[in-house]
Write an enzyme that holds these catalytic residues in place. Structure first.
Site, PDB file in Angstrom:
ATOM      1  N   SER A 155       0.832  -1.199   0.000  1.00 41.25           N
ATOM      2  CA  SER A 155       0.000   0.000   0.000  1.00 41.25           C
ATOM      3  C   SER A 155       0.866   1.248   0.000  1.00 41.25           C
ATOM      4  O   SER A 155       1.982   1.248   0.548  1.00 41.25           O
ATOM      5  CB  SER A 155      -0.855  -0.022   1.271  1.00 41.25           C
ATOM      6  OG  SER A 155      -1.408   1.232   1.522  1.00 41.25           O
TER       7      SER A 155
ATOM      8  N   TYR B 282      -1.966  -1.495  11.006  1.00 38.70           N
ATOM      9  CA  TYR B 282      -2.175  -1.940   9.627  1.00 38.70           C
ATOM     10  C   TYR B 282      -0.993  -1.519   8.740  1.00 38.70           C
ATOM     11  O   TYR B 282      -0.397  -2.328   8.029  1.00 38.70           O
ATOM     12  CB  TYR B 282      -3.492  -1.362   9.071  1.00 38.70           C
ATOM     13  CG  TYR B 282      -3.548  -1.388   7.562  1.00 38.70           C
ATOM     14  CD1 TYR B 282      -3.829  -2.572   6.890  1.00 38.70           C
ATOM     15  CD2 TYR B 282      -3.273  -0.241   6.803  1.00 38.70           C
ATOM     16  CE1 TYR B 282      -3.832  -2.613   5.507  1.00 38.70           C
ATOM     17  CE2 TYR B 282      -3.277  -0.267   5.434  1.00 38.70           C
ATOM     18  CZ  TYR B 282      -3.557  -1.458   4.787  1.00 38.70           C
ATOM     19  OH  TYR B 282      -3.548  -1.494   3.410  1.00 38.70           O
TER      20      TYR B 282
ATOM     21  N   LYS C 245       2.168  -3.798   6.722  1.00 40.22           N
ATOM     22  CA  LYS C 245       2.574  -3.745   5.302  1.00 40.22           C
ATOM     23  C   LYS C 245       4.084  -3.533   5.211  1.00 40.22           C
ATOM     24  O   LYS C 245       4.756  -4.125   4.370  1.00 40.22           O
ATOM     25  CB  LYS C 245       1.822  -2.639   4.551  1.00 40.22           C
ATOM     26  CG  LYS C 245       0.347  -2.936   4.328  1.00 40.22           C
ATOM     27  CD  LYS C 245       0.122  -4.120   3.409  1.00 40.22           C
ATOM     28  CE  LYS C 245      -1.323  -4.557   3.319  1.00 40.22           C
ATOM     29  NZ  LYS C 245      -1.546  -5.842   2.676  1.00 40.22           N
TER      30      LYS C 245
HETATM   31  N1  UFG Z   1     -13.067  10.561   3.336  1.00 36.29           N
HETATM   32  C1  UFG Z   1     -14.059  11.444   3.677  1.00 36.29           C
HETATM   33  N2  UFG Z   1     -15.220  10.923   4.176  1.00 36.29           N
HETATM   34  C2  UFG Z   1     -15.401   9.579   4.347  1.00 36.29           C
HETATM   35  C3  UFG Z   1     -14.367   8.694   3.977  1.00 36.29           C
HETATM   36  C4  UFG Z   1     -13.203   9.236   3.491  1.00 36.29           C
HETATM   37  O1  UFG Z   1     -13.927  12.662   3.542  1.00 36.29           O
HETATM   38  O2  UFG Z   1     -16.482   9.175   4.833  1.00 36.29           O
HETATM   39  C5  UFG Z   1     -11.814  11.124   2.778  1.00 36.29           C
HETATM   40  C6  UFG Z   1     -10.603  10.799   3.620  1.00 36.29           C
HETATM   41  O3  UFG Z   1     -10.436  11.771   4.624  1.00 36.29           O
HETATM   42  C7  UFG Z   1      -9.508  10.836   2.573  1.00 36.29           C
HETATM   43  C8  UFG Z   1     -10.207  10.350   1.307  1.00 36.29           C
HETATM   44  O4  UFG Z   1     -11.593  10.510   1.541  1.00 36.29           O
HETATM   45  O5  UFG Z   1      -9.102  12.144   2.351  1.00 36.29           O
HETATM   46  C9  UFG Z   1      -9.931   8.885   1.016  1.00 36.29           C
HETATM   47  O6  UFG Z   1     -10.206   8.125   2.155  1.00 36.29           O
HETATM   48  P1  UFG Z   1     -10.317   6.535   2.130  1.00 36.29           P
HETATM   49  O7  UFG Z   1     -10.663   6.094   3.511  1.00 36.29           O
HETATM   50  O8  UFG Z   1     -11.184   6.099   1.015  1.00 36.29           O
HETATM   51  O9  UFG Z   1      -8.848   6.100   1.736  1.00 36.29           O
HETATM   52  P2  UFG Z   1      -7.461   6.409   2.481  1.00 36.29           P
HETATM   53  O10 UFG Z   1      -6.665   7.232   1.532  1.00 36.29           O
HETATM   54  O11 UFG Z   1      -7.616   6.910   3.839  1.00 36.29           O
HETATM   55  O12 UFG Z   1      -6.966   4.930   2.684  1.00 36.29           O
HETATM   56  C10 UFG Z   1      -6.319   4.254   1.707  1.00 36.29           C
HETATM   57  C11 UFG Z   1      -6.554   2.747   1.860  1.00 36.29           C
HETATM   58  C12 UFG Z   1      -5.889   2.254   3.103  1.00 36.29           C
HETATM   59  C13 UFG Z   1      -4.457   2.729   3.184  1.00 36.29           C
HETATM   60  C14 UFG Z   1      -4.389   4.225   3.059  1.00 36.29           C
HETATM   61  C15 UFG Z   1      -2.990   4.739   3.063  1.00 36.29           C
HETATM   62  O13 UFG Z   1      -7.933   2.464   1.911  1.00 36.29           O
HETATM   63  O14 UFG Z   1      -5.909   0.839   3.075  1.00 36.29           O
HETATM   64  O15 UFG Z   1      -4.976   4.595   1.832  1.00 36.29           O
HETATM   65  O16 UFG Z   1      -2.935   6.106   2.889  1.00 36.29           O
HETATM   66  F1  UFG Z   1      -3.869   2.407   4.356  1.00 36.29           F
END
Ligand code: UFG
Length: 335
Positions: free
Chosen positions: A124, A149, A153
């Site tokens: 990741s 998590y 990785k």
């Molecule tokens: N977000 C919102 N509202 C929500 C969900 C997410 O605003 O209800 C925003 C988050 O703050 C972020 C973006 O949408 O800015 C993406 O969020 P995600 O949760 O979809 O994805 P992440 O980038 O946080 O997570 C991903 C993978 C993880 C990994 C991570 C590493 O899903 O497995 O990237 O950065 F660990």
């Protein structure tokens, strides 16, 4: 090639099985369905006209895993089976150490026992933490992990490097995924989050279909053009195809350890995703702005040049396609 796909009924695993079958390989799935359902196998068959072999086992179970290797002639392994919820890993770290690190130890051990030396591993972009420079390339430094998590990785990547160093026949490709979204264009397979989704796109589609009342944008005060976080959202089918390319490259190589970023190379903000979703579905999404989510990095997107050059791979779907496919999938599963 005969490819063992651990976690092959999951979101990225099932799409990869489809791409393997369509590229003429055989897929042998092991999955214990803790995070997926057996009907995925029927739907893979509907898409490809081929039924992958299935073993319902936990990949921590080396006895059963070994029996699969004895029965099938396995040429290579794509290891997906792992837990992936950042928040849950903080509350229940042992689950992550056991399933993510323990699972890889078991799989690698059994591979060695059966002289199988080809591994593609799902890592990741979390390993980069909050990168100093974007787009982030594979040579960027690994940052201290923010969650168990993320740490698992990093440990798994290190484990693969150590096995590579110790064994002259071992070949591996570590794929660092950015944000996988979308679903298969057929609408037959996609993401099935258990309970309240953590990720942005399933939260959006569940809000649009009425399961969730409203989406919360986690912070609009970041130092980005519209104040929301920036990510690299890649269509799951493009991501799946990268696994097949990585495997094929390994099959033509001697002792090698590859690391590739698998992303589109473009950053999109949370507001970009909301606006694009509203545009492609011709609807209005109910959302509000909330506080920043702990642990979120401001912006991360991939320098994907290495994968494009060395894997003969290129992402083809747009964010519009990915959101349309995710929406089709959400509608299909709620029928
Ligand atoms: N977000 C919102 N509202 C929500 C969900 C997410 O605003 O209800 C925003 C988050 O703050 C972020 C973006 O949408 O800015 C993406 O969020 P995600 O949760 O979809 O994805 P992440 O980038 O946080 O997570 C991903 C993978 C993880 C990994 C991570 C590493 O899903 O497995 O990237 O950065 F660990």
């Amino acid at each position: 090639m005969n490819i063992l796909v651990t976690g092959g009924a999951g979101f990225i695993g099932s799409h990869t099985v489809v791409e393997l079958l369509e590229a003429g390989h055989n897929a042998i799935i092991i999955d214990d369905f803790r995070n997926s359902t057996p009907s995925v196998i029927d739907n893979i068959e509907k898409i490809t006209g081929k039924r992958p072999t299935l073993y319902k086992i936990d990949c921590n179970n080396t006895t059963e895993l070994s029996a699969v290797f004895r029965k099938e002639k396995i040429d290579g392994v794509i290891h997906f089976a792992a837990d992936k919820a950042v928040g849950e890993s903080v509350k229940n770290p042992l689950k992550y150490y056991k399933n993510n690190i323990g699972g890889l130890v078991s799989v690698t051990e059994v591979m060695k026992e059966h002289n199988c030396n080809t591994l593609v591993f799902s890592s990741s972009c979390t390993v980069y933490g909050n990168p100093e420079v974007v787009p982030v390339s594979e040579s960027a430094s690994i940052q201290p992990a923010h969650s168990p998590y993320g740490y698992t990785k990093q440990v798994c990547e290190r484990l693969i490097q150590d096995v590579y160093t110790s064994d002259n026949s071992f070949k591996a490709s570590i794929l660092r995924y950015f944000n996988p979204i979308g679903a298969h264009p057929s609408g037959l397979i996609g993401e099935l989050p258990i309970g309240t989704p953590n990720n942005l796109v399933p939260y959006i589609t569940q809000t649009a279909i009425g399961i969730r009342e409203e989406l919360t944008v986690f912070g609009n005060d970041y130092n980005t053009p519209d104040g929301s976080c920036i990510r690299d959202y890649i269509h799951v089918v493009d991501l799946a195809k990268a696994h097949v390319k990585a495997l094929e490259k390994l099959s033509h190589s001697e002792h090698i350890l590859d690391i590739f970023n698998i992303g589109t190379g473009n950053g999109a903000s949370v507001y970009d995703i909301i606006k694009t979703f509203e545009k492609v579905t011709d609807s209005k999404l109910n959302y509000k702005v909330g506080k920043r989510r702990e642990g979120d990095v401001e912006r991360v997107y991939a320098d994907n040049k290495k994968a494009i050059q060395e894997l003969n791979w290129k992402p083809k779907y747009t964010i519009d396609d990915a959101l349309m496919h995710a929406w089709n999938w959400e509608q299909n599963i709620r029928k």
